[in-house]
Design an enzyme around this catalytic site. Structure first.
Site, PDB file in Angstrom:
ATOM      1  N   ASN A   1       6.097  -3.610   0.062  1.00  0.00           N
ATOM      2  CA  ASN A   1       5.703  -3.603   1.447  1.00  0.00           C
ATOM      3  C   ASN A   1       4.147  -3.443   1.832  1.00  0.00           C
ATOM      4  O   ASN A   1       3.795  -3.708   2.756  1.00  0.00           O
ATOM      5  CB  ASN A   1       6.382  -2.850   2.155  1.00  0.00           C
ATOM      6  CG  ASN A   1       8.025  -3.144   2.146  1.00  0.00           C
ATOM      7  OD1 ASN A   1       8.269  -4.271   2.578  1.00  0.00           O
ATOM      8  ND2 ASN A   1       8.806  -2.174   1.902  1.00  0.00           N
ATOM      9  N   TYR A   2       3.413  -2.599   0.713  1.00  0.00           N
ATOM     10  CA  TYR A   2       2.239  -2.139   1.282  1.00  0.00           C
ATOM     11  C   TYR A   2       0.809  -2.530   0.354  1.00  0.00           C
ATOM     12  O   TYR A   2      -0.123  -2.581   0.764  1.00  0.00           O
ATOM     13  CB  TYR A   2       2.124  -0.533   1.214  1.00  0.00           C
ATOM     14  CG  TYR A   2       2.990  -0.092   2.301  1.00  0.00           C
ATOM     15  CD1 TYR A   2       2.551  -0.234   3.932  1.00  0.00           C
ATOM     16  CD2 TYR A   2       4.066   0.278   2.296  1.00  0.00           C
ATOM     17  CE1 TYR A   2       2.997   0.309   4.896  1.00  0.00           C
ATOM     18  CE2 TYR A   2       4.878   0.893   3.529  1.00  0.00           C
ATOM     19  CZ  TYR A   2       4.345   0.902   4.951  1.00  0.00           C
ATOM     20  OH  TYR A   2       4.899   1.267   5.720  1.00  0.00           O
TER      21      TYR A   2
END
Length: 787
Positions: free
Chosen positions: A744-745
Site C-alpha cells: 500500500n505505501y
DNA sequence: CGGTTCACTTAGCATATAATAG
DNA sequence: CTATTATATGCTAAGTGAACCG
C-alpha cells in the site's frame, strides 16, 4: 540547523524494535518559491477570527508561557494555493486504436487456471501477439490486453459504460450436525433447532482462540445465541438454557475437529478433484465485464454468517453476524446487462445502474450497520488506476513539502490556538506518520489517530522528550519515546494545560476535515493520508539509494528487505509474534550452537593430526575467532540433544516402516530390529562419553587428513554463517509486518527500478499476485525513474 | 455548517500452499 | 519422501475522506 535527527529511545525492551529508528527530516531546506502569501484565510480561519473577537481569551495562545526562547515571528503564515493542472499522467505510447475486444477466454480459462502452474513451463515464453511485439510476461496472453496506463482518456467521475457480471456467490446453506453430536447443558444433551445449533457451532469454532477468553465476546455471543434460540421456539427437548458456564460445546468442537482431520487426510487426488469442482462452481462469479473487457472480481463470495471477530476491545465482538440473502443484496450493472440468476425462490434486493461507482454488489451488514461491497480484484484497471493516482499525488507533494514544513514550523508560534494545533498535528502526521484520526463512536474499539489523541496518550518529559502511547488502527499499539523540537514540546504542554484532564482531546479545535481543508490550500487533493504514502515512498527511495550495487542477489535482497523494514517501522506495521516464535528462535540457536560444536570437534581432530594445522589453515580466522571452546557440560548437553533426536528418529522410522508393511501386507519388522537400531545410537552415545573423558577425538577414515577436515569445515562455516544471518533477520522481522507497506505505501515503481538496476528478478520481490497488481508499474518505468 | 452516509483504501490474522530441512 | 516451517493468499475489519442532507 539543517537536518534534524530524531533518535528514538531504547528503554523498553518489549517494543524495542519500534524505537530504534533514526530518521532525518529536512525541515529547513530553502524554499524554491519565495513570495508566499502571508494570509491564511480559508473559511475556517476566518471563523476562528470571528470567534477571536468574542471569546478572545480562549483562542489566543498565551505567549508568556509558550514563546519564551524562540525568535518571535508574528506574521500569520499560510500557503499559496497552488493550482496544478490535471494533466494526463502518462505519456501514452500509441494506443492500439480499436476498442479492445472482450476477452472471450472465459470458458476455457478454468482449465488454464487449474493447471497453469504446471503447464506454464512447457509453453513458449514470450509469444508474439498480433502487432509482433514480444510479450515478456511469464503468463502468456493470446489476446492483446488493455493497458489502461497507456490510455489517456479517463476523466474521473464516470467509471464505466458497460458493466456486467453474474452477481455474487452465496455461502452454502447450513447443514445440521449429525443427531448424536449435541450441545450439553448442565450435563444433559440439548436438542437445538438448526438455526441455534449453527450459532453454537460458530462458538465451538472459536474455542481455543483468544476470543474464547474474552468475556465481552462470550457475553455478546450468549445474548445472541439465546435470542436465536428463542426466535426459533427454544430447545426441542425442553432444556432451558440460562447460564453460559453450564454450556458444554466440547462434542461439537471435537466433531468439527474431526471433520477437519478427514478433509486433511484425503488423498492428493481427491483434494485436487474437490478443488477443480470448486473452481468450476465459482467460475461464473470470478469475472466482470467492464467496457467489454474482462476483469477479475475480488470478493465475489458473500461473507458467511459467523460471530463477529472485532479487533481489540470492540464492544460488539462476539455478536452474531447474520446470514445474507439475495434480498439483502443490491446489484450494480449497466442498464442493458442481463440480470444474473438468483437462487431458487429468492429475488435480488435491488438492481442499480450507477456508473459513478466501482462496486458490483453491496449489502448492509448488521454489526455496525455499514455497507459491504463486492469489487474488482487488485489487478483490475479500477484499482490500478486509483493506485497510480495515489502515488502520483504523493509525488506531487514533493513540490510542496518544504513550504508545508516551513509553515508548520512557523505556525507553531501562531497566536491562534487552531493554527497552532494544525501546525503541531501536521508535524506529527509528517514526522511520525500518524493517521488523521477521525472521531469514533462508543460502540467501536477505542482507538485513536492524530486528531483524536487524548490527554493520556501523550506524556511530556522535560526538557523535550515526548512519549506517545496509544492504540491506533486495529488496536495496534503505537509506543514511541522521542525527542522533539522545543516548540513542539511547548505546544503539547499548552494543549495539555489545565483545565484539561485525562479523557480530553489534545487537539480540541481540530478534526480531520479541518486539517484536510487546510491542506488543500497547498495542493488540491492533499489530505492527511497522503503524508504517509509520501514519507513511506520517500524513505524507501532514500534507503534504496544507499544500497551498493554489488554482491549476490541474496545479499541485495536482504538489503532491500532492510529498506522495506525501515518503512514498515515508520508506519508502525506490526504483527503479533507467533506463539511458537520463542521456541523457533531457541531451536535455531541451539542448532547453530551444535554446528559450532561440530566445527570445534573437527578443529580438535585437525590439531591431533597436525599440531600446527590451525596456523597453516586458510580458515585460520574462522578457527581461532569463531570457534569457542566447549566445556564438558556444554558438550554433554549437545550430546544428549543429538542422542535424543536420534532415538526419536529411530522410533518414528520403526513405526512408519511397519505401518507401510502392514498396509502392503508384508511381514512386519520385529522388536529386535528396533533394538538393533537403538543399539547403534547407544554405541554412539558411548563413543561421545569416551570423547568427553579422554578429551580426544577418534580419528576415523572419514576424517583422517587435514585436507578432508578443512573441506568439512568450509561447509560448516558456510552453514553457520547463513543460519546466523537467517536467525538475525527472522528475529528482527518477528514483530514487523513488511507486507502492508509493500502493498500500500511503497511506490511499486521503486521496486521495479531497483530490480532493473541491481539485476534482480522481479519475482524475488513481488509475488505473482503482486506482479499482477503492479503490472502498470512493471511495464511503465525505465531505470532512471525516481519517486 | 455539522452530522451522516457512502465508497473507497489500508490492515492484520487465519489458512492454504510452497519450500526446505532432515 | 515426509514433516516442518516459511510464504502467499484470502478474508473481512477498520480506517479515511468526500458527498450528501436537513
Amino acid at each position: 540547523m539543517g537536518k534534524r535527527k530524531i533518535v528514538l529511545s531504547e528503554s523498553d525492551s518489549e517494543t524495542d524494535l519500534f524505537r530504534k529508528d533514526t530518521r532525518d527530516y529536512d525541515l529547513d531546506t530553502p524554499l524554491s518559491k519565495s513570495g508566499d502569501l502571508d494570509i491564511p484565510l480559508s473559511k475556517t480561519v476566518t471563523l476562528s477570527h470571528k470567534k477571536l473577537k468574542t471569546v478572545k481569551n480562549e483562542d489566543e495562545v498565551d505567549e508568556e508561557t509558550s514563546l519564551s526562547g524562540f525568535t518571535s515571528n508574528t506574521s500569520v503564515s499560510s500557503s499559496p494555493v497552488k493550482r496544478i493542472k490535471k494533466e494526463s499522467k502518462s505519456k501514452s505510447k500509441t494506443k492500439t486504436g480499436t476498442e479492445p475486444k472482450f476477452n472471450t477466454k472465459a470458458k476455457t480459462s478454468l482449465k488454464k487456471e487449474v493447471t497453469e502452474s504446471k503447464l506454464i513451463k512447457e509453453e513458449t515464453p514470450g509469444e508474439q501477439n498480433a502487432e509482433g511485439e514480444v510479450e515478456e510476461d511469464e503468463e502468456e496472453e493470446e489476446e492483446e490486453e488493455y493497458k489502461w496506463w497507456e490510455d489517456n482518456e479517463n476523466d474521473g467521475s464516470v467509471q464505466w459504460t458497460t458493466f456486467r457480471h453474474n452477481g455474487v456467490l452465496f455461502p452454502p446453506v447450513y447443514v445440521p450436525l449429525p443427531s448424536h453430536i449435541k450441545l450439553y447443558y448442565d450435563g444433559n444433551p440439548v436438542d437445538l433447532p438448526p438455526a441455534a445449533e449453527e450459532v453454537a457451532g460458530f462458538y465451538a469454532g472459536v474455542i481455543g482462540t483468544d476470543h474464547e477468553q474474552n468475556p465481552i465476546f462470550r457475553k455478546n455471543f450468549f445474548t445472541d445465541f439465546k435470542k436465536v434460540l428463542q426466535e426459533n421456539g427454544g430447545t426441542l427437548n425442553g432444556v432451558s438454557i440460562e447460564n453460559f458456564s453450564k454450556c458444554d460445546f466440547s462434542r461439537i468442537v471435537d466433531y468439527l475437529q474431526q471433520q477437519k482431520e478427514i478433509k486433511k487426510q484425503l488423498s492428493a487426488q481427491e483434494k485436487k478433484q474437490l478443488r477443480i469442482e470448486k473452481e468450476e462452481f465459482e467460475e461464473p462469479y470470478k469475472f466482470c465485464e467492464v467496457n467489454g473487457r474482462r476483469e477479475q472480481v475480488g470478493n465475489f463470495r458473500v461473507e458467511p454468517p459467523d460471530l463477529f471477530r472485532g479487533r481489540g476491545a470492540h464492544p460488539k465482538t462476539g455478536k452474531l453476524k447474520r446470514r445474507i440473502y439475495p434480498e439483502d443484496i443490491v446489484l450494480n450493472l449497466d442498464k442493458d446487462a442481463p440480470i444474473p440468476p438468483v437462487p431458487e425462490g429468492h429475488h435480488w434486493g435491488e438492481i442499480k445502474h450507477d456508473n459513478t461507482v466501482q462496486w458490483l454488489a453491496m449489502w448492509r451488514e448488521n454489526i455496525s450497520n455499514s455497507f459491504k461491497y463486492v469489487r474488482l480484484a487488485a489487478n483490475s484497471s479500477f484499482k490500478g488506476q486509483s493506485d497510480l493516482k495515489k502515488f502520483e499525488k504523493a509525488r506531487e507533494l514533493k513540490k510542496h513539502i518544504n513550504t508545508i514544513r516551513r509553515d508548520y514550523k512557523k505556525n507553531m508560534k501562531n497566536k491562534l490556538m487552531v493554527e497552532r494545533q494544525k501546525a503541531v498535528a501536521i508535524y506529527l502526521i509528517d514526522v511520525f506518520a500518524l493517521r488523521a484520526g477521525g472521531e469514533k463512536s462508543d460502540d467501536e474499539a477505542d482507538t485513536v489517530g492524530c486528531c483524536s489523541l487524548r490527554y493520556e496518550h501523550v506524556t511530556l518529559k522535560p526538557p523535550q522528550t515526548v512519549i506517545f502511547d496509544f492504540l491506533g488502527k486495529d488496536s495496534i499499539r503505537f509506543y514511541q519515546e522521542v525527542e522533539v523540537e522545543k516548540q513542539v514540546f511547548k505546544n503539547l504542554a499548552i494543549f495539555k494545560r489545565l483545565p484539561k484532564k485525562p479523557g480530553d482531546q489534545l487537539f480540541d479545535r481540530l478534526d480531520p476535515s479541518i486539517l484536510n481543508k487546510f491542506l488543500q490550500n497547498y495542493m488540491p487533493g492533499l489530505t492527511a493520508k497522503v503524508f504517509r504514502t509520501y514519507n513511506a515512498s520517500k524513505t524507501m527511495q532514500d534507503q534504496l539509494d544507499l544500497i551498493p550495487n554489488k554482491g549476490s542477489v541474496a545479499e541485495k535482497l536482504l538489503k532491500y528487505n532492510a529498506a522495506n523494514r525501515t518503512v514498515a517501522i515508520l508506519c508502525n506495521h506490526q504483527r503479533t509474534i507467533s506463539k511458537t516464535h520463542k521456541q523457533t528462535i531457541e531451536k535455531a540457536s541451539d542448532r547453530i550452537r551444535e554446528l559450532e560444536w561440530q566445527a570445534w570437534r573437527l578443529k580438535k581432530a585437525m590439531v591431533q593430526i597436525d599440531a600446527d594445522a590451525v596456523n597453516k589453515s586458510k580458515n585460520k580466522k574462522f578457527l581461532t575467532k569463531v570457534i569457542k571452546t566447549f566445556t564438558k557440560t556444554e558438550q554433554k548437553k549437545i550430546h544428549k540433544l543429538i542422542i535424543d533426536r536420534e532415538n526419536d528418529r529411530v522410533q518414528k522410522r520403526y513405526i512408519r516402516e511397519n505401518d507401510a508393511k502392514k498396509f502392503e501386507n508384508e511381514e512386519e519388522l520385529g522388536e529386535s530390529v528396533l533394538k538393533e537400531w537403538l543399539q547403534k545410537v547407544e554405541e554412539k552415545k558411548i563413543e561421545y562419553n569416551k570423547e568427553v573423558e579422554s578429551d580426544e577425538i577418534e580419528i576415523t577414515t572419514k576424517i583422517n587428513t587435514v585436507e578432508k577436515i578443512e573441506k568439512q569445515l568450509e561447509k560448516l562455516k558456510l552453514r553457520i554463517e547463513t543460519s546466523s544471518i537467517q536467525l538475525k533477520d527472522r528475529e528482527e522481522n518477528s514483530q514487523v509486518s513488511l507486507g502492508t507497506s509493500k502493498i500500500n505505501y511503497i511506490d511499486p515503481r521503486l521496486s521495479v527500478v531497483f530490480c532493473k538496476k541491481y539485476d534482480i528478478p522481479i519475482e524475488k520481490i513481488f509475488t505473482k499476485t503482486l506482479r499482477e497488481k503492479f503490472k502498470w508499474a512493471i511495464e511503465s518505468v525505465d531505470e532512471n525513474w525516481r519517486f
